[in-house]
Write a protein that holds these residues in place. Structure first.
Motif, mmCIF file in Angstrom:
data_model
loop_
_atom_site.group_PDB
_atom_site.id
_atom_site.type_symbol
_atom_site.label_atom_id
_atom_site.label_comp_id
_atom_site.label_asym_id
_atom_site.label_seq_id
_atom_site.Cartn_x
_atom_site.Cartn_y
_atom_site.Cartn_z
ATOM 1 N N ALA A 137 0.856 4.047 -2.930
ATOM 2 C CA ALA A 137 0.558 5.444 -2.597
ATOM 3 C C ALA A 137 1.665 6.377 -3.081
ATOM 4 O O ALA A 137 1.408 7.552 -3.376
ATOM 5 C CB ALA A 137 0.344 5.588 -1.094
ATOM 6 N N GLN A 145 -8.374 -4.708 -1.319
ATOM 7 C CA GLN A 145 -9.007 -3.492 -0.801
ATOM 8 C C GLN A 145 -7.964 -2.497 -0.309
ATOM 9 O O GLN A 145 -8.110 -1.293 -0.508
ATOM 10 C CB GLN A 145 -9.993 -3.830 0.316
ATOM 11 N N ALA A 146 -6.883 -2.983 0.296
ATOM 12 C CA ALA A 146 -5.811 -2.093 0.749
ATOM 13 C C ALA A 146 -5.159 -1.391 -0.447
ATOM 14 O O ALA A 146 -4.801 -0.211 -0.359
ATOM 15 C CB ALA A 146 -4.769 -2.877 1.546
ATOM 16 N N ALA A 190 -13.202 2.923 -8.872
ATOM 17 C CA ALA A 190 -12.914 1.947 -7.814
ATOM 18 C C ALA A 190 -13.074 0.528 -8.358
ATOM 19 O O ALA A 190 -12.282 -0.364 -8.033
ATOM 20 C CB ALA A 190 -13.828 2.175 -6.616
ATOM 21 N N ALA A 223 -11.992 7.143 -5.982
ATOM 22 C CA ALA A 223 -13.105 7.609 -5.145
ATOM 23 C C ALA A 223 -14.472 7.339 -5.771
ATOM 24 O O ALA A 223 -15.416 7.013 -5.058
ATOM 25 C CB ALA A 223 -12.942 9.094 -4.844
ATOM 26 N N VAL A 273 -6.670 -0.700 -3.369
ATOM 27 C CA VAL A 273 -7.634 0.309 -3.846
ATOM 28 C C VAL A 273 -7.627 1.516 -2.906
ATOM 29 O O VAL A 273 -7.597 2.665 -3.359
ATOM 30 C CB VAL A 273 -9.049 -0.298 -3.978
ATOM 31 N N ASP A 274 -7.603 1.260 -1.602
ATOM 32 C CA ASP A 274 -7.572 2.363 -0.636
ATOM 33 C C ASP A 274 -6.311 3.199 -0.783
ATOM 34 O O ASP A 274 -6.343 4.423 -0.607
ATOM 35 C CB ASP A 274 -7.672 1.831 0.794
ATOM 36 N N ALA A 275 -5.178 2.556 -1.112
ATOM 37 C CA ALA A 275 -3.915 3.276 -1.262
ATOM 38 C C ALA A 275 -3.935 4.226 -2.456
ATOM 39 O O ALA A 275 -3.165 5.188 -2.497
ATOM 40 C CB ALA A 275 -2.755 2.292 -1.399
ATOM 41 N N GLY A 318 -6.279 6.177 -3.017
ATOM 42 C CA GLY A 318 -6.896 7.385 -2.481
ATOM 43 C C GLY A 318 -7.992 7.955 -3.358
ATOM 44 O O GLY A 318 -8.857 7.234 -3.853
ATOM 45 N N ASP A 319 -7.917 9.255 -3.598
ATOM 46 C CA ASP A 319 -8.951 9.963 -4.349
ATOM 47 C C ASP A 319 -9.091 9.479 -5.779
ATOM 48 O O ASP A 319 -10.136 9.655 -6.394
ATOM 49 C CB ASP A 319 -8.665 11.472 -4.350
ATOM 50 N N ALA A 363 0.825 -1.208 0.000
ATOM 51 C CA ALA A 363 0.000 0.000 0.000
ATOM 52 C C ALA A 363 0.862 1.262 0.000
ATOM 53 O O ALA A 363 0.572 2.216 -0.731
ATOM 54 C CB ALA A 363 -0.948 -0.010 1.198
#
Length: 200
Positions: A77, A134-135, A150, A145, A137-139, A141-142, A73
């Motif tokens: 990022a 999921q980590a 996503a 969104a 995708v979360d990394a 960020g925007d 992640a």
């Protein structure tokens, strides 16, 4: 002073977690996963069963829990926003493999072999892959969104993780003799062709 104590506590916690996991994997390899209890692990590690459960809520976690997710992640990022997902995610997986295999990779190899050969671990591995997806995708960020983006990011992450899994199985079958980052790069190239990330 409080921050220093917190850091020392975190270091001790990480050391205990590494010790317990290494002992557990050794026992699982020697005795068999199903024949080894959490109490056996605790006794061999010189800790209480409660300490084992504090670090690893389930027996499966003794094999499956690692720090790969946060490492991957962080690498994702740090990539350039706006670039295609597959090269960014695949590149992060290759870089993470390089970090994880730099030095003694016997524990990783033993964990992979257990995961491949133990039905209960294979089933839980699917759950851990979803968490890692999921980590990832979360990394992003925007960038990820909105629901459509996503979805695209999750699809790219899932496909990259499937390619990586194929490489990990091959690496375990090869007794760790192959270069894992290279195997992941080859698996990604087989899946994505020209869109695959390049090693190096």
């Amino acid at each position: 002073m409080g921050e220093r104590h917190s850091t020392l506590r975190e270091q001790r916690r990480a050391e205990t977690q590494r010790l317990v996991q290494a002992v557990a994997v050794r026992l699982f390899v020697e005795r068999g996963y199903d024949r080894t209890t959490v109490n056996d692990v605790a006794e061999a590690a010189g800790v209480s069963p409660m300490t084992v459960y504090r670090h690893f809520p389930t027996k499966e976690d003794l094999v499956l829990v690692d720090q790969n997710g946060p490492l991957i992640a962080r690498q994702i990022a740090a990539t350039t926003a706006g670039q295609p997902f597959v090269p960014r995610i695949g590149g992060a997986l290759i870089d993470a493999a390089r970090t994880l295999t730099d030095g003694d990779d016997r524990l990783l190899l033993a964990r992979l072999r257990l995961m491949i050969s133990t039905p209960a671990l294979r089933a839980r591995h699917l759950d851990s892959q979803y968490v890692l997806q999921q980590a990832i995708v979360d990394a992003l960020g925007d960038e990820a969104a909105d629901p459509d983006t996503a979805f695209e990011a999750a699809a790219a992450a899932s496909a990259c993780l499937a390619a990586m899994h194929t490489a990990l199985v091959r690496w375990a079958q090869d007794d760790g003799r192959s270069d894992l980052p290279d195997l992941i790069a080859k698996a990604l190239a087989a899946a994505f062709g020209a869109d695959a990330p390049r090693q190096g």
